[in-house]
Design a protein around this motif. Structure first.
Motif, PDB file in Angstrom:
ATOM      1  N   LYS A   5      -9.917  -3.112   1.521  1.00 49.28           N
ATOM      2  CA  LYS A   5      -9.903  -4.550   1.261  1.00 49.28           C
ATOM      3  C   LYS A   5      -8.649  -5.209   1.839  1.00 49.28           C
ATOM      4  O   LYS A   5      -8.711  -6.297   2.408  1.00 49.28           O
ATOM      5  CB  LYS A   5      -9.976  -4.808  -0.247  1.00 49.28           C
ATOM      6  N   THR A   6      -7.516  -4.529   1.677  1.00 49.13           N
ATOM      7  CA  THR A   6      -6.264  -5.094   2.178  1.00 49.13           C
ATOM      8  C   THR A   6      -6.283  -5.227   3.699  1.00 49.13           C
ATOM      9  O   THR A   6      -5.937  -6.269   4.260  1.00 49.13           O
ATOM     10  CB  THR A   6      -5.074  -4.214   1.754  1.00 49.13           C
ATOM     11  N   ILE A   7      -6.709  -4.148   4.353  1.00 45.73           N
ATOM     12  CA  ILE A   7      -6.730  -4.181   5.820  1.00 45.73           C
ATOM     13  C   ILE A   7      -7.777  -5.169   6.323  1.00 45.73           C
ATOM     14  O   ILE A   7      -7.559  -5.910   7.282  1.00 45.73           O
ATOM     15  CB  ILE A   7      -6.977  -2.773   6.384  1.00 45.73           C
ATOM     16  N   THR A   8      -8.943  -5.198   5.644  1.00 42.80           N
ATOM     17  CA  THR A   8      -9.976  -6.152   6.036  1.00 42.80           C
ATOM     18  C   THR A   8      -9.479  -7.578   5.897  1.00 42.80           C
ATOM     19  O   THR A   8      -9.694  -8.427   6.769  1.00 42.80           O
ATOM     20  CB  THR A   8     -11.243  -5.954   5.174  1.00 42.80           C
ATOM     21  N   SER A   9      -8.803  -7.847   4.786  1.00 43.71           N
ATOM     22  CA  SER A   9      -8.247  -9.182   4.572  1.00 43.71           C
ATOM     23  C   SER A   9      -7.225  -9.528   5.646  1.00 43.71           C
ATOM     24  O   SER A   9      -7.179 -10.656   6.150  1.00 43.71           O
ATOM     25  CB  SER A   9      -7.612  -9.259   3.179  1.00 43.71           C
ATOM     26  N   THR A  10      -6.419  -8.547   6.003  1.00 42.66           N
ATOM     27  CA  THR A  10      -5.411  -8.782   7.040  1.00 42.66           C
ATOM     28  C   THR A  10      -6.055  -9.082   8.385  1.00 42.66           C
ATOM     29  O   THR A  10      -5.657 -10.015   9.091  1.00 42.66           O
ATOM     30  CB  THR A  10      -4.489  -7.552   7.170  1.00 42.66           C
ATOM     31  N   THR A  11      -7.078  -8.304   8.740  1.00 45.39           N
ATOM     32  CA  THR A  11      -7.752  -8.539  10.029  1.00 45.39           C
ATOM     33  C   THR A  11      -8.456  -9.894  10.033  1.00 45.39           C
ATOM     34  O   THR A  11      -8.462 -10.596  11.043  1.00 45.39           O
ATOM     35  CB  THR A  11      -8.766  -7.430  10.325  1.00 45.39           C
ATOM     36  N   GLN A  12      -9.021 -10.271   8.871  1.00 43.69           N
ATOM     37  CA  GLN A  12      -9.661 -11.581   8.795  1.00 43.69           C
ATOM     38  C   GLN A  12      -8.648 -12.702   8.947  1.00 43.69           C
ATOM     39  O   GLN A  12      -8.907 -13.708   9.621  1.00 43.69           O
ATOM     40  CB  GLN A  12     -10.408 -11.716   7.462  1.00 43.69           C
ATOM     41  N   THR A  13      -7.485 -12.515   8.331  1.00 50.32           N
ATOM     42  CA  THR A  13      -6.432 -13.527   8.464  1.00 50.32           C
ATOM     43  C   THR A  13      -5.976 -13.668   9.909  1.00 50.32           C
ATOM     44  O   THR A  13      -5.798 -14.779  10.421  1.00 50.32           O
ATOM     45  CB  THR A  13      -5.230 -13.153   7.572  1.00 50.32           C
ATOM     46  N   MET A  14      -5.791 -12.535  10.572  1.00 48.87           N
ATOM     47  CA  MET A  14      -5.392 -12.574  11.975  1.00 48.87           C
ATOM     48  C   MET A  14      -6.470 -13.221  12.838  1.00 48.87           C
ATOM     49  O   MET A  14      -6.182 -13.988  13.761  1.00 48.87           O
ATOM     50  CB  MET A  14      -5.092 -11.152  12.473  1.00 48.87           C
ATOM     51  N   THR A  15      -7.735 -12.928  12.539  1.00 43.75           N
ATOM     52  CA  THR A  15      -8.832 -13.529  13.287  1.00 43.75           C
ATOM     53  C   THR A  15      -8.832 -15.045  13.109  1.00 43.75           C
ATOM     54  O   THR A  15      -9.010 -15.803  14.069  1.00 43.75           O
ATOM     55  CB  THR A  15     -10.184 -12.944  12.829  1.00 43.75           C
TER      56      THR A  15
END
Length: 651
Positions: free
Chosen positions: A516-526
């Motif tokens: 969840k943390t990494i997914t959230s981070t990638t979504q934020t970067m996107t």
């Protein structure tokens, strides 16, 4: 007695100048009967051109009355004045004012387009007019391919396209040689012979003498109104074309839309570099949006795949208070019975005890250091590990402390680089313990720690007995059931083990939290990079607006000509708006193609990572490019439609 065709009473025209005004026309009283041939003469600055502009409904008097065919022009709005020009007036200009992108036939057709005439009929009429004027062999020639006299004939044919009853000729021979000038005058006399009203504005008295009536103007006043030297008017050999009827509004809209689309394409083709620069911002913006979203989704999927290699929805239970606990090695309360009891819980899909140690692995002359993982048969299910060959050891192997080993791909490459065939069945020396290879796992992509480490897997019972000499566990891996939230499962495991041990002497690594943390981070970067791409789209839109504004300034004369032959303000607005939208749509399509091409090139350069394109982002990007054309194209289009016809023609 019927009112004359043209009536001017006390007409004045003033222009602002500094703090005051300049009077160009002063109390002009003039009437012209239908069928007259009139010449208006005077020196430069006398006001004759201003008078012609008012007669042609291109300009309005500052005061006084002007009526055409009984209609008061003061009561007409801009579109009604356009209709007046379209239905009653035909203009012949000194500089021809032909549109360079169109052929002779296309130039002649323009008034009929704005009148809503069907394509087949207007083409037939335009061809007949050009043929009558000796231009049959020049129908498909553009203005740059015609002589001055030929261009003026095209201008005359355009003036006749809607069967105008009033022909206004502004210095029609001024830019022609003597022979061509005589030919134009002959045509004008022939048109007069058909019964049309012909008004010629000139400074040449010898030309004025060809008219029936000469009106001399000086310093804004009519100083003379007398008969000319003309005695008779020849008649054209062919009859005049049938009077055109204004088409219905639906036909006009369709015709004008087709014309606007065609003119946009012609203008874009004629100015390729300008068009490309206009599109460039849109292309970059659209390609960026599509590429960034695809890159973000590809990255997110890859990260999730890498996390899945650690185990799907798993909890890793370790001895110790937390990460980095220096006393964790002395804690021996994490035992196999804990794993057995956890396996009975309803929220658990699979459990495996884990012990580990480092050791040397050797086969023949090849030797390497490897991590020896003692696991149960359920480990491979919990971790989602796949086989490339062989099999996993089973529950019987675990209970019998069998000396069986499953090696990973890195170990196979290190110890069996040149081994002929499959090493399944070969005996590997793990430390001092011989173990038979029963399976080889597929390469594990990602995960935490180095994926290049050598790992071998043996029954945890064998590792405890032959390597560790202890029954305590390094960790327990719990696979949570798919229908259970990993966070709730973590809380339940924590409560369960705390009660069993009497104290919380363990900590839990929840791979779902990491996901969840990494997914959230990638979504934020996107989102961040997408925002930058959207900004580039806005910049591209502003570029479209600027280039379109420049285009309007470059095409002022064209706009004036279109208004003179009957274009409404909405026709001009529609044409330039369609051009802006068309530029953005084509730029959007090119941007989409560039974004997709980027994915192809990226795929060729990287075999283990792929962009994932979102149809939603592609559709949204295309819609966005269209909206940019509408939003940023509206201001230039409105500016074009609000141009003063007289000022536009003066450019």
């Amino acid at each position: 007695m019927a009112e004359p065709l043209i009536v001017l009473q006390s007409v004045c025209r003033e222009y602002p100048s500094g703090d005051g005004t300049i009077s160009v026309l002063k109390n002009i009283d003039l009437s012209i009967e239908a069928g007259e041939m009139v010449a208006i003469v005077g020196p430069s600055g006398s006001g004759k051109s201003t008078l012609m502009n008012i007669l042609g409904c291109l300009d309005r008097p500052s005061s006084g009355r002007y009526a055409v065919a009984g209609r008061e022009t003061a009561n007409l709005d801009a579109d009604q004045l356009s209709a007046m020009r379209r239905e009653h007036l035909g203009f012949i200009f000194q500089r021809y004012h032909l549109l360079g992108e169109l052929t002779a036939l296309g130039n002649v057709e323009i008034p009929a387009i704005y009148a809503g005439e069907g394509q087949e009929k207007r083409r037939r009429t335009a061809t007949a007019l050009l043929t009558r004027l000796g231009m049959r062999e020049r129908l498909d020639h553009r203005p740059g391919q015609l002589s001055g006299g030929q261009q003026q004939r095209v201008s005359i044919a355009r003036a006749l396209m809607n069967d105008a009853e009033i022909i206004l000729a502004d210095e029609p021979t001024g830019a022609l040689d003597t022979a061509s000038g005589e030919e134009v005058l002959r045509i004008l006399r022939e048109l007069h012979g058909e019964g049309r009203t012909v008004i010629i504005v000139t400074h040449d008295m010898s030309i004025a003498e060809r008219a029936e009536r000469i009106i001399e103007i000086s310093d804004g006043h009519i100083v003379s109104d007398r008969k000319g030297g003309k005695t008779s008017a020849p008649v054209l050999a062919e009859s005049a074309p049938e009077r055109q009827q204004t088409g219905n509004s639906g036909g006009h809209i369709l015709s004008s839309l087709r014309e606007a689309l065609r003119m946009a394409l012609l203008s874009m083709r004629a100015h390729k570099l300008r068009t490309l620069l206009t599109m460039l911002g849109i292309i970059i913006g659209i390609a960026s949006v599509i590429g960034v979203v695809a890159l973000g989704q590809g990255t997110q999927q890859r990260v999730l795949q890498n996390i899945s290699s650690l185990g799907t929805n798993t909890l890793e239970i370790f001895a110790g208070k937390d990460f980095g606990d220096i006393r964790s090695g002395k804690i021996t309360t994490l035992v196999v019975s804990d794993a057995d009891m956890l396996a009975k819980q309803p929220y658990v899909a699979a459990v495996t005890p884990t012990v580990s140690t480092s050791s040397t692995v050797r086969f023949g002359s090849k030797e390497a250091n490897a991590l020896v993982n003692g696991v149960s048969e359920r480990y491979f299910v919990a971790k989602g590990t796949k086989l490339s060959s062989g099999r996993f050891f089973d529950a019987a192997s675990v209970s019998q402390k069998a000396q069986e080993v499953v090696i990973d791909e890195n170990t196979r490459k290190a110890l069996f680089p040149d081994f002929p065939g499959d090493p399944i069945g070969q005996v590997l020396l793990v430390g001092t313990v011989p173990a038979r290879i029963v399976g080889i796992t597929q390469a594990q992509q990602g995960g935490f720690g180095s994926s290049q480490n050598l790992s071998v897997y043996m029954p945890y019972t064998a590792v405890q007995a032959r390597f560790r000499g202890s029954l305590s566990l390094r960790s327990i891996t719990v696979q949570v059931s798919d229908d259970v939230d990993a966070t709730l499962a973590e809380q339940a495991v924590t409560t369960f083990l705390t009660q069993r041990h009497g104290v919380k002497d363990f900590y839990i690594l929840n791979t779902d939290d990491i996901r969840k943390t990494i997914t959230s981070t990638t979504q934020t970067m996107t989102i961040l990079v997408s925002a930058i791409a959207v900004i580039s789209l806005l910049v591209g839109g502003i570029g479209v607006m600027n280039i379109m504004l420049v285009s309007v300034s470059e095409r002022v004369s064209e706009i004036g000509v279109r208004m003179a032959v009957g274009a409404r303000r909405n026709d001009i607005l529609r044409q330039f708006l369609i051009e802006a939208v068309l530029v953005c749509i084509i730029g959007g399509i090119m941007g989409i193609l560039c974004g997709l091409s980027f994915g192809v090139v990226f795929g060729m350069l990287s075999s283990n990572f792929a962009l994932i394109y979102s149809p939603t982002s592609i559709i949204a990007a295309f819609v966005c490019s269209t909206l940019i054309g509408i939003v940023f194209g509206y201001l230039p289009a409105r500016n074009a439609s609000n141009l003063d016809p007289v000022a536009a023609l003066a450019n």
